[in-house]
Design a protein around this motif. Structure first.
Motif, PDB file in Angstrom:
ATOM      1  N   VAL A  63       0.847  -1.201   0.000  1.00 13.33           N
ATOM      2  CA  VAL A  63       0.000   0.000   0.000  1.00 13.33           C
ATOM      3  C   VAL A  63       0.878   1.244   0.000  1.00 13.33           C
ATOM      4  N   VAL A  64       1.874   1.256   0.864  1.00 11.90           N
ATOM      5  CA  VAL A  64       2.775   2.415   0.935  1.00 11.90           C
ATOM      6  C   VAL A  64       3.426   2.634  -0.433  1.00 11.90           C
ATOM      7  N   ALA A  65       3.895   1.560  -1.051  1.00 11.10           N
ATOM      8  CA  ALA A  65       4.535   1.675  -2.365  1.00 11.10           C
ATOM      9  C   ALA A  65       3.529   2.088  -3.438  1.00 11.10           C
ATOM     10  N   ALA A  66       2.305   1.567  -3.358  1.00  9.06           N
ATOM     11  CA  ALA A  66       1.281   1.898  -4.353  1.00  9.06           C
ATOM     12  C   ALA A  66       0.823   3.343  -4.246  1.00  9.06           C
ATOM     13  N   LYS A  71       3.668   8.075 -10.422  1.00  8.38           N
ATOM     14  CA  LYS A  71       2.678   7.143 -10.956  1.00  8.38           C
ATOM     15  C   LYS A  71       3.332   5.845 -11.421  1.00  8.38           C
ATOM     16  N   SER A  72       4.493   5.922 -12.035  1.00 14.76           N
ATOM     17  CA  SER A  72       5.146   4.713 -12.538  1.00 14.76           C
ATOM     18  C   SER A  72       5.506   3.757 -11.400  1.00 14.76           C
ATOM     19  N   ALA A  73       5.955   4.291 -10.272  1.00 14.51           N
ATOM     20  CA  ALA A  73       6.286   3.443  -9.119  1.00 14.51           C
ATOM     21  C   ALA A  73       5.032   2.785  -8.565  1.00 14.51           C
ATOM     22  N   ALA A  74       3.967   3.556  -8.468  1.00 12.60           N
ATOM     23  CA  ALA A  74       2.698   3.015  -7.970  1.00 12.60           C
ATOM     24  C   ALA A  74       2.166   1.946  -8.916  1.00 12.60           C
ATOM     25  N   ARG A  79       0.732  -3.574 -10.726  1.00 13.24           N
ATOM     26  CA  ARG A  79       0.899  -4.607 -11.761  1.00 13.24           C
ATOM     27  C   ARG A  79       1.423  -5.915 -11.160  1.00 13.24           C
ATOM     28  N   ALA A  80       2.369  -5.800 -10.253  1.00 10.90           N
ATOM     29  CA  ALA A  80       2.911  -6.998  -9.597  1.00 10.90           C
ATOM     30  C   ALA A  80       1.822  -7.712  -8.804  1.00 10.90           C
TER      31      ALA A  80
END
Length: 123
Positions: A63-66, A71-74, A79-80
């Motif tokens: 969640v923190v990463a999303a 936007k590309s990191a989220a 996607r993973a």
């Protein structure tokens, strides 16, 4: 503006969950002059997003990463997760197929059935 108790009640979760999300970096909450958490509309919306992401299966670190600022990191995290969920679907469908076969199998013991043995070798 809401207190942590009011915000938790509105979201249908316990207050300690909101504290945990904040500690993990998934939620940013302003403090008043006495140090109490104050949930404005922005914090409540952020908490709703965290809640939704948790309910669809993301771990708190995911969640923190999303919720990363880029936007590309989220998108990479999401996607993973989609890939992992699709893998789970395939695995569960294989389990259903095997179990359906065992219900319909004419053999008394699964060890006697060549189809069951083939399923077991695939696992």
């Amino acid at each position: 503006m809401k207190t942590i108790g009011e915000a938790a009640a509105e979201l249908g979760i316990d207050a300690h969950v909101l504290r945990h999300w904040e500690d993990a970096g998934a939620l940013t909450v302003r403090r008043d002059g006495n140090g109490y958490r104050v949930y404005d509309d922005g914090a409540l919306e952020q908490a709703r997003t965290v809640l939704k992401l948790r309910r669809v299966g993301l771990s708190l670190p995911e969640v923190v990463a999303a919720m990363a600022p880029t936007k590309s990191a989220a998108q990479a995290v999401v996607r993973a997760k989609i890939g992992a969920l699709e893998g789970e679907i395939v695995h569960r469908q294989q389990a259903i197929t095997f179990l359906q076969h065992t219900v319909e199998c004419r053999h008394r013991y699964l060890d006697d059935c060549p189809d069951c043995a083939a399923f077991a070798r695939e696992a």
